[in-house]
Write a protein that holds these residues in place. Structure first.
Motif, PDB file in Angstrom:
ATOM      1  N   MET A 199       0.837  -1.183   0.000  1.00 42.13           N
ATOM      2  CA  MET A 199       0.000   0.000   0.000  1.00 42.13           C
ATOM      3  C   MET A 199       0.879   1.242   0.000  1.00 42.13           C
ATOM      4  N   GLY A 200       0.525   2.240  -0.795  1.00 37.55           N
ATOM      5  CA  GLY A 200       1.276   3.486  -0.801  1.00 37.55           C
ATOM      6  C   GLY A 200       1.185   4.170   0.552  1.00 37.55           C
ATOM      7  N   PHE A 201       2.191   4.963   0.884  1.00 39.99           N
ATOM      8  CA  PHE A 201       2.216   5.581   2.201  1.00 39.99           C
ATOM      9  C   PHE A 201       1.026   6.506   2.406  1.00 39.99           C
ATOM     10  N   LEU A 202       0.671   7.275   1.385  1.00 45.47           N
ATOM     11  CA  LEU A 202      -0.452   8.197   1.529  1.00 45.47           C
ATOM     12  C   LEU A 202      -1.753   7.439   1.783  1.00 45.47           C
ATOM     13  N   GLU A 203      -1.901   6.280   1.145  1.00 45.99           N
ATOM     14  CA  GLU A 203      -3.085   5.461   1.409  1.00 45.99           C
ATOM     15  C   GLU A 203      -3.053   4.881   2.815  1.00 45.99           C
ATOM     16  N   SER A 204      -1.862   4.602   3.332  1.00 43.55           N
ATOM     17  CA  SER A 204      -1.746   4.040   4.680  1.00 43.55           C
ATOM     18  C   SER A 204      -2.224   5.031   5.740  1.00 43.55           C
ATOM     19  N   VAL A 205      -2.147   6.326   5.432  1.00 45.28           N
ATOM     20  CA  VAL A 205      -2.671   7.338   6.364  1.00 45.28           C
ATOM     21  C   VAL A 205      -4.178   7.147   6.513  1.00 45.28           C
ATOM     22  N   TYR A 206      -4.863   7.016   5.398  1.00 47.64           N
ATOM     23  CA  TYR A 206      -6.309   6.774   5.431  1.00 47.64           C
ATOM     24  C   TYR A 206      -6.601   5.438   6.113  1.00 47.64           C
ATOM     25  N   SER A 207      -5.802   4.416   5.813  1.00 45.51           N
ATOM     26  CA  SER A 207      -6.003   3.093   6.384  1.00 45.51           C
ATOM     27  C   SER A 207      -5.888   3.119   7.900  1.00 45.51           C
ATOM     28  N   PHE A 208      -4.937   3.896   8.422  1.00 43.50           N
ATOM     29  CA  PHE A 208      -4.759   3.998   9.868  1.00 43.50           C
ATOM     30  C   PHE A 208      -5.987   4.619  10.529  1.00 43.50           C
ATOM     31  N   VAL A 209      -6.540   5.641   9.921  1.00 42.19           N
ATOM     32  CA  VAL A 209      -7.656   6.367  10.538  1.00 42.19           C
ATOM     33  C   VAL A 209      -8.981   5.629  10.339  1.00 42.19           C
ATOM     34  N   PHE A 210      -9.255   5.181   9.130  1.00 39.04           N
ATOM     35  CA  PHE A 210     -10.575   4.639   8.807  1.00 39.04           C
ATOM     36  C   PHE A 210     -10.584   3.139   8.516  1.00 39.04           C
ATOM     37  N   ASP A 212      -9.749  -0.387   6.225  1.00 44.21           N
ATOM     38  CA  ASP A 212      -9.784  -0.769   4.810  1.00 44.21           C
ATOM     39  C   ASP A 212     -11.075  -1.477   4.434  1.00 44.21           C
ATOM     40  N   GLY A 213     -12.131  -1.186   5.176  1.00 45.93           N
ATOM     41  CA  GLY A 213     -13.412  -1.787   4.839  1.00 45.93           C
ATOM     42  C   GLY A 213     -13.608  -3.130   5.519  1.00 45.93           C
ATOM     43  N   ASP A 214     -14.794  -3.663   5.351  1.00 45.59           N
ATOM     44  CA  ASP A 214     -15.178  -4.934   5.964  1.00 45.59           C
ATOM     45  C   ASP A 214     -14.997  -6.059   4.956  1.00 45.59           C
ATOM     46  N   PRO A 215     -14.115  -7.029   5.230  1.00 42.72           N
ATOM     47  CA  PRO A 215     -13.947  -8.137   4.280  1.00 42.72           C
ATOM     48  C   PRO A 215     -15.192  -8.999   4.144  1.00 42.72           C
ATOM     49  N   ASN A 216     -16.142  -8.839   5.060  1.00 45.04           N
ATOM     50  CA  ASN A 216     -17.372  -9.631   5.011  1.00 45.04           C
ATOM     51  C   ASN A 216     -18.506  -8.900   4.305  1.00 45.04           C
ATOM     52  N   ASP A 217     -18.184  -7.784   3.680  1.00 43.86           N
ATOM     53  CA  ASP A 217     -19.208  -7.044   2.949  1.00 43.86           C
ATOM     54  C   ASP A 217     -19.770  -7.916   1.823  1.00 43.86           C
ATOM     55  N   GLY A 218     -21.081  -7.983   1.708  1.00 46.27           N
ATOM     56  CA  GLY A 218     -21.710  -8.829   0.699  1.00 46.27           C
ATOM     57  C   GLY A 218     -21.859 -10.273   1.131  1.00 46.27           C
ATOM     58  N   ARG A 219     -21.596 -10.555   2.409  1.00 47.31           N
ATOM     59  CA  ARG A 219     -21.669 -11.936   2.886  1.00 47.31           C
ATOM     60  C   ARG A 219     -23.084 -12.503   2.760  1.00 47.31           C
ATOM     61  N   GLU A 220     -24.113 -11.682   2.980  1.00 47.49           N
ATOM     62  CA  GLU A 220     -25.485 -12.180   2.915  1.00 47.49           C
ATOM     63  C   GLU A 220     -25.794 -12.757   1.537  1.00 47.49           C
ATOM     64  N   LYS A 221     -25.338 -12.076   0.496  1.00 48.45           N
ATOM     65  CA  LYS A 221     -25.579 -12.582  -0.860  1.00 48.45           C
ATOM     66  C   LYS A 221     -24.757 -13.849  -1.122  1.00 48.45           C
ATOM     67  N   PRO A 315      -9.380  -6.613  10.085  1.00 49.58           N
ATOM     68  CA  PRO A 315      -8.089  -6.098  10.559  1.00 49.58           C
ATOM     69  C   PRO A 315      -8.172  -4.608  10.855  1.00 49.58           C
ATOM     70  N   PHE A 316      -7.326  -4.154  11.772  1.00 47.88           N
ATOM     71  CA  PHE A 316      -7.276  -2.727  12.057  1.00 47.88           C
ATOM     72  C   PHE A 316      -6.808  -1.949  10.840  1.00 47.88           C
ATOM     73  N   SER A 317      -5.801  -2.493  10.142  1.00 48.90           N
ATOM     74  CA  SER A 317      -5.286  -1.847   8.933  1.00 48.90           C
ATOM     75  C   SER A 317      -4.518  -2.869   8.124  1.00 48.90           C
ATOM     76  N   LEU A 318      -4.526  -2.698   6.813  1.00 49.09           N
ATOM     77  CA  LEU A 318      -3.749  -3.560   5.921  1.00 49.09           C
ATOM     78  C   LEU A 318      -2.386  -2.963   5.603  1.00 49.09           C
ATOM     79  N   ALA A 319      -2.088  -1.810   6.145  1.00 46.08           N
ATOM     80  CA  ALA A 319      -0.789  -1.181   5.903  1.00 46.08           C
ATOM     81  C   ALA A 319       0.303  -1.917   6.668  1.00 46.08           C
ATOM     82  N   ILE A 380     -11.383   4.741  18.689  1.00 41.51           N
ATOM     83  CA  ILE A 380     -12.752   4.224  18.796  1.00 41.51           C
ATOM     84  C   ILE A 380     -12.905   2.962  17.948  1.00 41.51           C
ATOM     85  N   ARG A 381     -12.339   3.016  16.756  1.00 34.27           N
ATOM     86  CA  ARG A 381     -12.436   1.857  15.853  1.00 34.27           C
ATOM     87  C   ARG A 381     -11.706   0.648  16.426  1.00 34.27           C
TER      88      ARG A 381
END
Length: 457
Positions: A199-210, A212-221, A315-319, A380-381
């Protein structure tokens, strides 16, 4: 404009288009539901909307048994974009989304550097302005104070303010560091060269704060698609032990003197796939999915579904750890700088700062909120993820309990009883069609009347 808006609302959902792409060009509603993890009601509405949008590019057939079969182009997305400008715009947005969201993540990383630059530049201006003011007064008085430390002060013809050493010095006055200390980012990479791109460093900043999403997104389908595929491969009938590893069951409770019939957790999948419960001769409950046993293509059974669908822990972050450490250091520098700048500006309360410093003073609350939120949001996350991942472990443990029971042979008698309810897949071939929208109605009707007369004769 109103026509385009109404057209957009009438477009078939993306999941229908994706499901048809997976299922093939000749499909029934059951094929689409099984391929896309959709309810049969959603699939039926979706294929009708898709066929209506495509117009002459889609064909509807009616089989001798009354089943509806839809024939779509091999490239459904391209045909849909050609038939509808709203669909073309949606497809263009879907293709652009990954790049847009990547750009937003990078922009958030850039914002950290902008915040640091603004804060420390303001502190530098305040510090140098205070030092210059003191030197002017010292020259006029004919002496220079001894022991003064240029750690901060400000003057606009008024009293000079002193606040001691400035943390600004730590970042700009060390000759043995590269300017800002950022030069190592492009060179440091401890992983092997054949590893996936990091992951690029600038993207890792976003990854640390927010994150990288939920790997289980779309699990119901995915879960519903696995249930449908499993049902189709088992003659349209399943037991709770077969369904449990694919759904969200409670922990397994072995039956004692009574039969364990608390299987209300299957009702969601049962309702969406038009299934029904049946009580077998031995009193056990089995679930029959008759409406899934119809197909118009070669992909009726579909690929073999997994025996269990486990959730992934978030995971907390993929960075990389090194990237996260750098992000934390920069965040701390930003927070300390924001706090120190606030002290400086508070001491100048009542003064209207000119030019760029006045702008910084106006937007200081936003700078402080960013600096505090930079650590508050991931904190909080982090604590929230601990609870979420604990629940995921418990649900996965329950699924594995049911799978172990299924594999242990404990319910072989129940499975044997369920097999008596199996039905074969009803395949609708091209020769089974009695009506097709791509042919004239009159000749088809006459041909069907003659066939009926021959049968009666």
């Amino acid at each position: 404009a109103s026509d385009s808006l109404s057209e957009a609302f009438e477009l078939p959902p993306d999941e229908i288009v994706e499901a048809v792409t997976k299922a093939g060009t000749r499909v029934t509603a059951a094929d689409v539901a099984a391929a896309g993890g959709l309810s049969l009601a959603e699939a039926r509405r979706g294929v009708v909307a898709l066929a209506a949008t495509l117009g002459a590019d889609a064909t509807l057939e009616v089989s001798k048994s009354g089943e509806l079969v839809y024939l779509f182009p091999s490239d459904v997305k391209a045909a849909l974009s050609k038939a509808s400008s709203a669909a073309a715009a949606r497809e263009a947005w879907n293709n652009a989304k990954p790049a847009v969201f990547t750009a937003l993540r990078i922009a958030f990383g850039v914002l950290l550097f902008v915040s640091i630059a603004v804060i420390y530049a303001a502190l530098f201006v305040i510090s140098t302005s205070g030092s210059s003011d003191r030197e002017d007064r010292d020259d006029r008085r004919g002496y220079r104070e001894e022991g003064g430390f240029g750690g901060g002060g400000f003057g606009f013809g008024g009293p000079t303010l002193y606040f001691g050493p400035s943390p600004f010095d730590l970042f700009f006055y060390r000759p043995y560091y590269s300017y800002g200390g950022y030069s190592s980012y492009d060179e440091w990479d401890p992983r092997p060269q054949d590893a996936p791109p990091q992951m690029g460093f600038l993207e890792s900043v976003y990854s640390f704060v927010f994150g990288d999403g939920d790997p289980n997104d779309g699990r119901e389908k995915r879960s519903l698609a696995a249930v449908a595929a499993t049902a189709r491969r088992n003659g349209g009938v399943l037991t709770a032990e077969q369904l449990a590893p694919l759904l969200d069951p409670p922990p397994y409770a072995p039956p004692s003197s009574t039969i364990n019939v608390n299987e209300s957790w299957v009702l969601g999948a049962l309702a969406r796939l038009n299934g029904r419960p049946e009580v077998a001769k031995d009193g056990q409950i089995v679930y029959v999915f008759d409406d899934l046993q119809t197909t118009a293509g070669e992909k009726g059974r579909g690929s073999k579904p997994p025996p269990i669908l486990e959730e992934q822990e978030i995971p907390f972050s993929l960075a990389d750890e090194g990237q996260l450490a750098m992000v934390v250091l920069l965040g701390v520098a930003n927070l300390l700088g924001a706090g120190y700048l606030g002290v400086q500006l508070a001491s100048l309360k009542g003064l209207l700062l000119p030019g760029w410093l006045g702008l910084v003073q106006t937007f200081y609350p936003a700078l402080l909120a960013y600096a505090v939120g930079f650590f508050a949001a991931p904190a909080i996350r982090y604590f929230g993820l601990n609870g979420t991942n604990s629940e995921i472990k418990e649900r996965n443990q329950a699924r594995n309990q049911w799978l172990n029971v299924l594999r242990s042979g404990e319910v072989d008698g129940k499975l044997a009883e369920a097999r008596t309810y199996r039905t074969s897949m009803r395949r609708i071939g091209e020769g089974d069609s009695v009506y097709s929208t791509d042919k004239e109605a009159a000749p088809q009707g006459a041909s069907n009347d003659l066939d009926d007369f021959d049968k009666r004769l």
